[in-house]
Design a protein around this motif. Sequence first.
Motif, PDB file in Angstrom:
ATOM      1  N   SER A  67       0.810  -1.227  -0.091  1.00 48.13           N
ATOM      2  CA  SER A  67       0.034   0.320   0.134  1.00 48.13           C
ATOM      3  C   SER A  67       0.937   1.202   0.234  1.00 48.13           C
ATOM      4  O   SER A  67       2.083   0.961  -0.033  1.00 48.13           O
ATOM      5  CB  SER A  67      -0.963  -0.110   1.287  1.00 48.13           C
ATOM      6  OG  SER A  67      -1.746   1.124   1.108  1.00 48.13           O
ATOM      7  N   TYR A 108       0.288   0.673  -8.171  1.00 48.74           N
ATOM      8  CA  TYR A 108      -0.312   0.798  -6.923  1.00 48.74           C
ATOM      9  C   TYR A 108      -1.987   0.232  -6.934  1.00 48.74           C
ATOM     10  O   TYR A 108      -2.845   0.970  -7.788  1.00 48.74           O
ATOM     11  CB  TYR A 108       0.035   1.782  -5.915  1.00 48.74           C
ATOM     12  CG  TYR A 108       1.473   2.057  -5.412  1.00 48.74           C
ATOM     13  CD1 TYR A 108       1.706   1.474  -4.264  1.00 48.74           C
ATOM     14  CD2 TYR A 108       2.151   2.699  -6.196  1.00 48.74           C
ATOM     15  CE1 TYR A 108       2.875   1.869  -3.833  1.00 48.74           C
ATOM     16  CE2 TYR A 108       3.631   2.865  -5.788  1.00 48.74           C
ATOM     17  CZ  TYR A 108       3.956   2.435  -4.451  1.00 48.74           C
ATOM     18  OH  TYR A 108       5.190   2.632  -4.070  1.00 48.74           O
ATOM     19  N   MET A 115      -3.456  -0.206  -3.597  1.00 50.21           N
ATOM     20  CA  MET A 115      -4.047  -0.050  -2.126  1.00 50.21           C
ATOM     21  C   MET A 115      -3.258   1.326  -1.816  1.00 50.21           C
ATOM     22  O   MET A 115      -1.981   1.720  -2.169  1.00 50.21           O
ATOM     23  CB  MET A 115      -3.448  -1.102  -1.297  1.00 50.21           C
ATOM     24  CG  MET A 115      -4.177  -2.341  -1.442  1.00 50.21           C
ATOM     25  SD  MET A 115      -3.855  -3.779  -0.484  1.00 50.21           S
ATOM     26  CE  MET A 115      -2.298  -4.031  -0.624  1.00 50.21           C
ATOM     27  N   VAL A 116      -4.060   2.043  -0.998  1.00 50.26           N
ATOM     28  CA  VAL A 116      -3.576   3.333  -0.316  1.00 50.26           C
ATOM     29  C   VAL A 116      -3.894   3.380   1.168  1.00 50.26           C
ATOM     30  O   VAL A 116      -4.705   2.601   1.674  1.00 50.26           O
ATOM     31  CB  VAL A 116      -3.997   4.616  -1.155  1.00 50.26           C
ATOM     32  CG1 VAL A 116      -3.530   4.726  -2.499  1.00 50.26           C
ATOM     33  CG2 VAL A 116      -5.454   4.527  -1.265  1.00 50.26           C
ATOM     34  N   GLU A 117      -3.091   4.043   1.878  1.00 47.82           N
ATOM     35  CA  GLU A 117      -3.523   4.284   3.294  1.00 47.82           C
ATOM     36  C   GLU A 117      -3.667   5.895   3.459  1.00 47.82           C
ATOM     37  O   GLU A 117      -3.005   6.586   3.629  1.00 47.82           O
ATOM     38  CB  GLU A 117      -2.575   4.012   4.247  1.00 47.82           C
ATOM     39  CG  GLU A 117      -2.515   4.060   5.592  1.00 47.82           C
ATOM     40  CD  GLU A 117      -1.379   3.319   6.414  1.00 47.82           C
ATOM     41  OE1 GLU A 117      -1.495   2.356   7.072  1.00 47.82           O
ATOM     42  OE2 GLU A 117      -0.356   4.348   6.421  1.00 47.82           O
ATOM     43  N   ALA A 168      -8.377   0.697   0.405  1.00 44.09           N
ATOM     44  CA  ALA A 168      -7.803   1.179   1.601  1.00 44.09           C
ATOM     45  C   ALA A 168      -7.969   0.453   2.785  1.00 44.09           C
ATOM     46  O   ALA A 168      -8.686   0.514   3.419  1.00 44.09           O
ATOM     47  CB  ALA A 168      -8.311   2.723   1.804  1.00 44.09           C
ATOM     48  N   LEU A 177       0.542  -6.475   5.631  1.00 46.84           N
ATOM     49  CA  LEU A 177       0.388  -5.276   5.083  1.00 46.84           C
ATOM     50  C   LEU A 177       1.842  -4.462   5.075  1.00 46.84           C
ATOM     51  O   LEU A 177       2.283  -4.362   6.132  1.00 46.84           O
ATOM     52  CB  LEU A 177      -0.650  -4.508   5.564  1.00 46.84           C
ATOM     53  CG  LEU A 177      -0.922  -3.210   4.683  1.00 46.84           C
ATOM     54  CD1 LEU A 177      -1.537  -3.315   3.350  1.00 46.84           C
ATOM     55  CD2 LEU A 177      -2.074  -2.478   5.579  1.00 46.84           C
ATOM     56  N   VAL A 213       3.277  -0.887   3.846  1.00 43.29           N
ATOM     57  CA  VAL A 213       2.893   0.556   3.380  1.00 43.29           C
ATOM     58  C   VAL A 213       3.946   1.479   3.059  1.00 43.29           C
ATOM     59  O   VAL A 213       4.972   1.565   4.075  1.00 43.29           O
ATOM     60  CB  VAL A 213       2.159   1.200   4.628  1.00 43.29           C
ATOM     61  CG1 VAL A 213       1.494   2.527   4.142  1.00 43.29           C
ATOM     62  CG2 VAL A 213       0.830   0.269   4.872  1.00 43.29           C
TER      63      VAL A 213
END
Length: 253
Positions: free
Chosen positions: A9, A33, A35-37, A60, A227, A229
């Motif tokens: 992410s 990408y 996924m993001v946070e 997310a 996960l 990030v």
Amino acid sequence: MTTPINHLSFQLYSARSIEPLEAQFKLLAGLGYRMVEPWGALFNDPDTLKRLLHQYDMTAPSAHVGLDRLRSDAVGTAKLCKGLGIETIFAPAPPPGEREGGETEWRGIGRELAAIGKAVTGEGLRFGWHNHHWEYGRTASGLTYLECLFEEAPELVWEADLAWIVRGNGDPVAEIRKHARRLVACHIKDLAPSGQCLDEDGWADPGHGTMDWAALLAAMKEANVSLFVAEHDKPNDVARFARRARETVAAWN
């Protein structure tokens, strides 16, 4: 642990210099990408965030939500995050003015997190903490403040910021192993050699700094981290950082 690149992410705080938010999504999607946070300020406009997640076919799984918002309405915040598909909320830091306390203060934060956690998990989400360097101060008995916080919040999960552990004079490999049962995510970030990248506050792109990624990856595998990030607190080139972070994690496969 499954293939790391499939669980990578991106912390959107790292791209905050790019406006509007859609430009961040366009850049990240173009680099691969998925996924993001999100971070605190983005929850002031959740409709835009939800629209962009859908438009760019992103998810997310985790988010950073400030303690101020959680203190004000933990249940409402959890419901908001759940509506965005977020599964884990991480409180990222004590608010300014609450970061330099000692054991008493950190244990108090831990008890508060335990109470907030009950509200968040009651809505079906996980609740955890993201560290900086402050948590690596020590009590008279030698415990870190992170250990104090965890003792007061037994159910709290953890997102380890690996480079901030080093800046707190901690050993990230040892910390991963010590707190493995809580560890669900890691911030993948790096530190520049002394005197370098000063305009980026001494941070480096993952794989282009001083962090021992071979040892860290082995520890993360052992802890079944689910996960990863990518984060850089002050990149002077967001696209370069995002690309290099993805290349570094892809090479772990």
